[in-house]
Design an enzyme around this catalytic site. Structure first.
Site, short mmCIF file in Angstrom:
data_model
loop_
_atom_site.label_atom_id
_atom_site.label_comp_id
_atom_site.label_asym_id
_atom_site.label_seq_id
_atom_site.Cartn_x
_atom_site.Cartn_y
_atom_site.Cartn_z
N ALA A 291 34.59 50.14 50.06
CA ALA A 291 34.48 49.89 48.75
C ALA A 291 35.66 50.04 47.92
O ALA A 291 35.94 49.39 46.88
CB ALA A 291 33.27 50.26 48.15
N HIS B 35 35.68 47.65 34.28
CA HIS B 35 37.01 47.01 34.89
C HIS B 35 37.52 45.90 33.85
O HIS B 35 36.75 45.38 33.08
CB HIS B 35 36.67 46.31 36.33
CG HIS B 35 36.48 47.30 37.47
ND1 HIS B 35 35.39 48.07 37.79
CD2 HIS B 35 37.40 47.98 38.54
CE1 HIS B 35 35.48 48.61 38.77
NE2 HIS B 35 36.87 48.83 39.16
N LYS C 262 38.32 41.03 37.24
CA LYS C 262 37.60 41.40 38.49
C LYS C 262 36.41 40.51 38.51
O LYS C 262 35.40 40.51 37.47
CB LYS C 262 37.24 42.83 38.25
CG LYS C 262 36.32 43.23 39.77
CD LYS C 262 36.44 44.89 39.78
CE LYS C 262 35.67 45.33 40.78
NZ LYS C 262 36.28 45.15 42.01
#
Length: 233
Positions: free
Chosen positions: A105, A139, A143
């Site tokens: 991840a 983020h 993203k």
């Protein structure tokens, strides 16, 4: 010297290229957007001769890239996220073909140490039910997947110890660097653990470490397996 093939030549691909050469490795093949229409068999032909493949592309391309690496007999470092819904099928493909793949991840070494901190903290706080756990991640607006793969991994880690459901929230805005928080909130105080990424180099260094590690191995691994071997379980 390791001969590395790169699938994806965006910001991460270019950074891995530079850091790999600084470490004495060779970038033998670069697969970029002009190759997006290749079949798995065609891609496998282009990858032949590499010792290991590093993929930072898109979730939609992961299965093709895995199949190509299996066909070429080359281990794969999968840095793309957002393909959790395909995980069982991809694991089956890799294991049945006696291939080799390591995924994560998040390939940041700091994040993977953060996983261990979150695990230990959740185990402690599970003994005090008045504290409620929560996870937050932020983020930049570019993203696509939300929650992030890192946040989902943190959720799995915390849920090993915390039976009650807890909140996982996401923010996408501007140029926010990758930030993850694991908190435990009680009636009188709050304990908060936080990781903030300052650059992509942490991910690139981890991906290269995984590339060096996977050569000569067979199986389906997480980057946490690499970290376990380095720091000990």
């Amino acid at each position: 010297m390791t001969k590395i093939a790169l699938i994806g030549y965006g910001a991460m691909g270019k950074l891995i290229h530079r850091l790999a050469e600084e470490k004495g490795h060779e970038i033998g093949v670069v697969i970029d957007d002009t190759d997006s229409g290749l079949s798995a068999a065609e891609l496998a032909e282009k990858l032949k001769g590499a010792d290991v493949v590093v993929d930072f592309t898109s979730a939609e391309a992961v299965r093709r890239n895995v199949e190509a690496c299996i066909a070429a007999g080359i281990p794969l470092v999968e840095g793309t996220t957002g393909w959790n819904d395909q995980r069982e099928e991809i694991e089956r493909l890799v294991r049945e073909s006696v291939g080799a793949m390591v995924f994560g991840a998040n390939f940041s070494i700091g994040v993977n140490l953060f996983y261990r901190i979150a695990d230990f903290a959740a185990e402690l706080f599970a003994k005090f039910p008045e504290y409620e756990a929560y996870i937050e991640e932020q983020h930049h607006s570019r993203k696509k997947d939300a929650p992030s793969g890192t946040a989902l991994k943190l959720k799995d880690i915390v849920a090993e110890h915390i039976a009650n459901d807890f909140s996982v929230s996401s923010t996408r805005a501007g140029n926010i660097p990758g930030t993850h928080r694991v908190g435990f909130d009680g009636p009188a105080d709050q304990v908060l653990f936080k990781h903030t990424a300052r650059s992509r180099e942490g991910f690139a260094f981890g991906a290269l470490m995984a590339a060096e590690w996977i050569i000569g191995k067979q199986g389906f691994f997480e980057f946490t397996d690499v970290m376990d071997e380095i720091v000990g379980k």
